[in-house]
Design a protein around this motif. Structure first.
Motif, short mmCIF file in Angstrom:
data_model
loop_
_atom_site.label_atom_id
_atom_site.label_comp_id
_atom_site.label_asym_id
_atom_site.label_seq_id
_atom_site.Cartn_x
_atom_site.Cartn_y
_atom_site.Cartn_z
N VAL A 23 6.35 9.28 2.43
CA VAL A 23 5.39 8.19 2.25
C VAL A 23 4.77 8.34 0.87
O VAL A 23 4.20 9.37 0.54
CB VAL A 23 4.27 8.24 3.30
N LEU A 24 4.91 7.31 0.03
CA LEU A 24 4.30 7.32 -1.31
C LEU A 24 3.21 6.26 -1.36
O LEU A 24 3.42 5.14 -0.90
CB LEU A 24 5.33 6.96 -2.37
N SER A 25 2.08 6.63 -1.96
CA SER A 25 1.03 5.65 -2.17
C SER A 25 1.44 4.75 -3.34
O SER A 25 1.74 5.25 -4.43
CB SER A 25 -0.28 6.37 -2.50
N THR A 26 1.45 3.46 -3.13
CA THR A 26 1.86 2.56 -4.23
C THR A 26 0.86 2.61 -5.39
O THR A 26 1.23 2.40 -6.54
CB THR A 26 1.96 1.10 -3.75
N ALA A 27 -0.40 2.94 -5.08
CA ALA A 27 -1.41 3.02 -6.14
C ALA A 27 -1.16 4.21 -7.06
O ALA A 27 -1.67 4.26 -8.17
CB ALA A 27 -2.80 3.11 -5.54
N GLN A 28 -0.41 5.22 -6.57
CA GLN A 28 -0.13 6.40 -7.39
C GLN A 28 1.19 6.26 -8.14
O GLN A 28 1.55 7.15 -8.92
CB GLN A 28 -0.07 7.66 -6.51
N ASP B 223 0.80 -1.23 0.00
CA ASP B 223 0.00 0.00 0.00
C ASP B 223 0.83 1.28 0.00
O ASP B 223 0.35 2.31 -0.45
CB ASP B 223 -0.93 0.02 1.22
N VAL C 38 -2.44 8.13 3.40
CA VAL C 38 -1.90 7.76 2.08
C VAL C 38 -1.89 6.24 1.94
O VAL C 38 -2.28 5.67 0.92
CB VAL C 38 -0.49 8.35 1.89
N ASN D 222 3.75 13.51 -10.06
CA ASN D 222 4.42 14.77 -9.73
C ASN D 222 5.61 14.61 -8.79
O ASN D 222 6.04 15.57 -8.19
CB ASN D 222 3.42 15.74 -9.10
N SER E 21 -4.68 3.61 -0.41
CA SER E 21 -4.02 3.05 -1.60
C SER E 21 -4.85 1.95 -2.28
O SER E 21 -5.01 1.97 -3.51
CB SER E 21 -2.64 2.52 -1.20
N THR F 256 -7.62 10.32 -1.59
CA THR F 256 -7.32 9.60 -2.82
C THR F 256 -6.58 10.48 -3.84
O THR F 256 -6.06 9.98 -4.82
CB THR F 256 -8.62 9.07 -3.46
N SER F 257 -6.56 11.79 -3.60
CA SER F 257 -5.83 12.68 -4.51
C SER F 257 -4.36 12.81 -4.14
O SER F 257 -3.57 13.32 -4.93
CB SER F 257 -6.44 14.09 -4.48
N LEU F 258 -4.02 12.39 -2.93
CA LEU F 258 -2.63 12.55 -2.48
C LEU F 258 -1.73 11.53 -3.16
O LEU F 258 -2.08 10.35 -3.25
CB LEU F 258 -2.54 12.34 -0.97
N HIS F 259 -0.59 11.99 -3.64
CA HIS F 259 0.38 11.07 -4.25
C HIS F 259 1.46 10.69 -3.26
O HIS F 259 1.87 9.55 -3.19
CB HIS F 259 1.02 11.71 -5.47
N SER F 260 1.92 11.67 -2.51
CA SER F 260 2.95 11.37 -1.51
C SER F 260 2.96 12.48 -0.46
O SER F 260 2.46 13.58 -0.71
CB SER F 260 4.33 11.25 -2.16
N VAL F 261 3.53 12.13 0.68
CA VAL F 261 3.64 13.09 1.78
C VAL F 261 5.06 12.98 2.33
O VAL F 261 5.59 11.87 2.44
CB VAL F 261 2.63 12.74 2.90
N THR G 173 5.84 9.02 -9.55
CA THR G 173 4.40 9.31 -9.58
C THR G 173 4.20 10.46 -10.55
O THR G 173 5.17 10.95 -11.15
CB THR G 173 3.85 9.70 -8.19
N HIS H 12 1.96 16.19 -1.93
CA HIS H 12 1.98 16.31 -3.39
C HIS H 12 0.68 15.77 -3.97
O HIS H 12 0.23 14.69 -3.59
CB HIS H 12 3.16 15.53 -3.97
N TYR H 13 0.10 16.51 -4.92
CA TYR H 13 -1.11 16.06 -5.61
C TYR H 13 -1.08 16.60 -7.03
O TYR H 13 -0.16 17.33 -7.41
CB TYR H 13 -2.38 16.50 -4.86
N PHE H 14 -2.08 16.26 -7.82
CA PHE H 14 -2.10 16.66 -9.22
C PHE H 14 -3.43 17.33 -9.54
O PHE H 14 -4.49 16.75 -9.30
CB PHE H 14 -1.90 15.43 -10.12
#
Lengths: 179, 506
Positions: free
Chosen positions: A116-121, A101, B479, A147, B483, B432-437, A145, B453-455
């Motif tokens: 922390v990176l979301s694996t889904a992104q 995750d 986050v 961005n 996922s 669900t919009s967050l890519h990473s923190v 990802t 970070h988001y888009f």
């Protein structure tokens, strides 16, 4: 990986949550220190050579020798500080956890950065092997990802492949319906 | 209704494109005549040839665009081929279309044509524009896009009946089957644009256009003499012209600004000379923003806009509610858009922020002006340097203050970011919009710089200081926890690969 369950999901609940405020379970392998030290040495020497070249070209005659002496001192200081000390600190203070995750990476000594990176992104996971990394049996991993690009490593080549598999497992499961 | 086979735009699209370019053709003709009549004008006689070339390009372009453009509508996707020497085919699946923009510029409206943009992402590469498409195909495009989740499917089916309102393009003026959330009155539009500065931009543009025209007609010098002999009256007239021109331009541009909704999402429609309709699928909405500047704080007004996958722009793109009284905004959101998060700015009066805002404004402005004054004295009167340094320092201090005053919060599966400085700005993002923190800070200290970070049309980052580890930990957990939900929404691409034949015109 030690932190992977049979279904591909990371063991989060206890150890993962506790690890957020401290270091994560996985660290860089000991052989990574050789890579970091060799790379630091090459970087310091190349930067120094470039700076000396520019000094010889641009600095007036009378100032050339003192400038080169200062450069030499800086290069030696760099080799003393950067190569053995900074490389060891980098090595010691980099930890990570890759689950189905999320990917968590913590690095830095004076200034610590916890990502922390979301694996889904994650759009892709790159494994990078240069000549030196390949010789040491290492590879770097890069998570991309939309961005953000987050590097990790160097880690052993087999671990890099396993990291890629695990980081992409959520998407693969979702797109194949778990088959 | 279109078919799978590639087809041309209707021939009248050439006439519509030519009509749209008519004002620039007239300007070029006037310019060409002036340079031909007065060869002494800078840059000399060569300008006639340059203008002639531009004129030919302008006249040929509609024919070239019509002759080299093909489009194909299928039940699964839409394809567009452009170009002669370098041919490009773009294909997008209907299920990937997140936003449909339909424009009806004045020149196209006369011929019953429209301009449609299909957006599946934030980059220009993820957008397909078709200029001059006719009623039947536009109806088919809107119907297929809406059938795959873009809002307003009912209105697409009843589009022909509704097209009579403006005598234009089906679906454009239609809110049948949708809940109308807000329709701006002219005075609301004029007030809103005055409050947040659009009027200055639009009005300055209008005045510059008038000045340019006067210059071309060689009456500018006479006018300047009149204004020069009465500087106060001239200044007042100029300010009045900017305000009046800006207000009129704003009212024309955002005429009948209407927001409507249905279960699939939101539609935003506005414009008089050029009517625009923007249909936003619910899944494209990643968050909501609320803002108020100093004037809005005094009047207790708030602006609310969406953050969508393709854009974070406001007025003219994602603005849902222009500057409105705070209670009215709350009422509209509560009754009509319960699924959208409630910004915290709506809970407190803007008037309570005025004093703090003014103090911060002074705290930034005084050092910046002081620095500029010192620099001016030290450099012996280098006014431009001092002005640039003042503005630069003001910008840096503003960023520092905005960052220092920004805070993150986590509530449910949403992340909030609020910065209360000389403007109040709030962003509420779905997890669900967050890519990473990331959280960066000294090891021993509890303070950290948190970045999310988001888009939204382009990579975006929210940053704030956090004085406890709890907030970045909560954001990281969010986050991680969302996922699987995001992954479930992802799937294999459905766009078919273009065949060789699709690159070749019949």
């Amino acid at each position: 990986m030690a932190s992977t369950q049979a279904d591909g999901r990371g063991k989060w609940s206890a150890s993962g949550r506790a690890a957020r405020t401290h270091a994560y379970a996985l660290t860089l392998p000991p052989v990574a220190l050789h890579y970091l030290m060799i790379r630091s040495t090459v970087e310091v020497l190349m930067t120094g050579a470039l700076a000396c070249g520019l000094a010889l070209w641009l600095v007036p005659d009378g100032w050339r020798l003192p400038t080169l002496v200062v450069m030499a001192i800086l290069i030696i200081s760099g080799l003393i500080v950067d190569v053995p000390i900074v490389s060891r600190l980098t090595m010691r203070h980099t930890s990570y956890h890759v689950g189905a995750d999320a990917v968590r990476i913590k690095r830095g000594y004076l200034l610590s950065k916890d990502t922390v990176l979301s694996t889904a992104q994650i759009l892709n996971v790159s494994i990078i092997e240069g000549p030196l990394l390949r010789r040491l049996g290492l590879a770097k991993v890069r998570f991309t990802t939309l961005n953000h690009v987050e590097p990790l490593g160097p880690v052993e080549r087999g671990v890099a492949v396993e990291i890629r598999r695990q980081a992409l497992s959520t998407y693969i499961e979702a797109s194949t319906g778990g088959h | 209704m279109g078919t799978d086979a590639p087809q041309r735009l209707p021939a009248k699209a050439m006439a519509a494109m030519s009509l749209r370019g008519a004002p620039s053709v007239v300007s070029l003709l006037i310019g060409g005549f002036l340079y031909w009549d007065r060869p002494g004008l800078w840059p000399g006689p060569a300008a006639v040839y340059l203008i002639g070339g531009l004129l030919i390009l302008r006249l040929v372009h509609p024919v070239y665009a019509w002759a080299t453009l093909r489009y194909a509508i299928s039940k699964d996707d839409f394809s567009l081929t452009r170009g002669l020497l370098f041919r490009t085919t773009s294909t997008t699946a209907w299920r990937d279309v997140l936003v449909v923009d339909i424009d009806s510029p004045w020149a196209f409206r006369r011929f019953g044509l429209g301009v449609v943009s299909l957006r599946s992402g934030g980059q220009d590469d993820a957008k397909i524009d078709v200029p001059g498409i006719d009623h039947a195909d536009l109806e088919a495009i809107v119907g297929l896009a809406r059938a795959h989740g873009v809002p307003g499917a009912q209105s697409a089916r009843s589009g022909s009946a509704a097209s009579g309102v403006h005598g234009t393009v089906p679906g454009l003026s239609d809110t049948t089957g949708r809940t109308v959330l807000y329709t701006a009155r002219r005075r609301d539009l004029a007030a809103a644009n005055l409050i947040y500065g659009h009027v200055v931009v639009l009005g300055t543009g209008a005045v510059l256009a008038v000045v340019d025209t006067a210059d071309q007609l060689t009456i500018l010098d006479g006018a300047m003499e009149v204004f020069g002999s009465h500087p106060l009256a001239g200044s007042l007239a100029l300010c009045g012209a900017v305000l009046l021109g800006g207000s009129v331009a704003a009212v024309v541009k955002y005429h009948e600004f209407t927001v409507s909704s249905d279960p699939a999402g939101l539609s935003i429609r506005y414009g008089w000379l050029s009517t625009n309709q923007r249909d936003v699928r619910s899944s494209a909405v990643g968050g909501i923003t609320a803002r108020r500047n100093l004037i809005e704080m005094l009047l207790d007004r708030v602006r609310v806009a969406l953050l969508t996958t393709d854009s974070d722009a406001q007025m003219g793109t994602n603005m849902v509610l222009p500057s409105l009284p705070r209670r009215q905004v709350t009422q509209i959101l509560d009754t009509s858009l319960p699924e959208l998060p409630r910004p915290a700015l709506l809970k407190s009066s803007g008037r309570g922020s005025v004093a703090g805002s003014l103090v911060l404004f002074a705290a930034i402005g005084v050092p910046a002006l002081g620095f500029g004054w010192v620099l001016h004295r030290v450099t012996g009167g280098a006014l431009v340097l001092a002005a640039v340094a003042t503005v630069a320092l003001w910008c840096v201090l503003s960023l520092v203050v905005r960052l220092a005053r920004a805070r993150f919060s986590v509530a449910g599966n949403r992340v909030g970011w609020v910065s209360r400085s000389f403007v109040d700005h709030e962003v509420v993002l779905a997890a669900t919009s967050l890519h990473s923190v990331s959280a960066t800070g000294a090891r021993a200290a509890r303070v950290s710089l948190v970045r999310a970070h988001y888009f939204a049309g382009r990579p975006k980052t929210l940053a704030a200081l956090s004085f406890s580890r709890a907030v970045p930990d909560q954001m990281g957990r969010l986050v991680e926890d969302t996922s699987p939900e995001i992954a479930a929404l992802r799937r294999h691409p459905t766009v078919k690969q273009p065949t060789t034949e699709e690159f070749v015109h019949p």
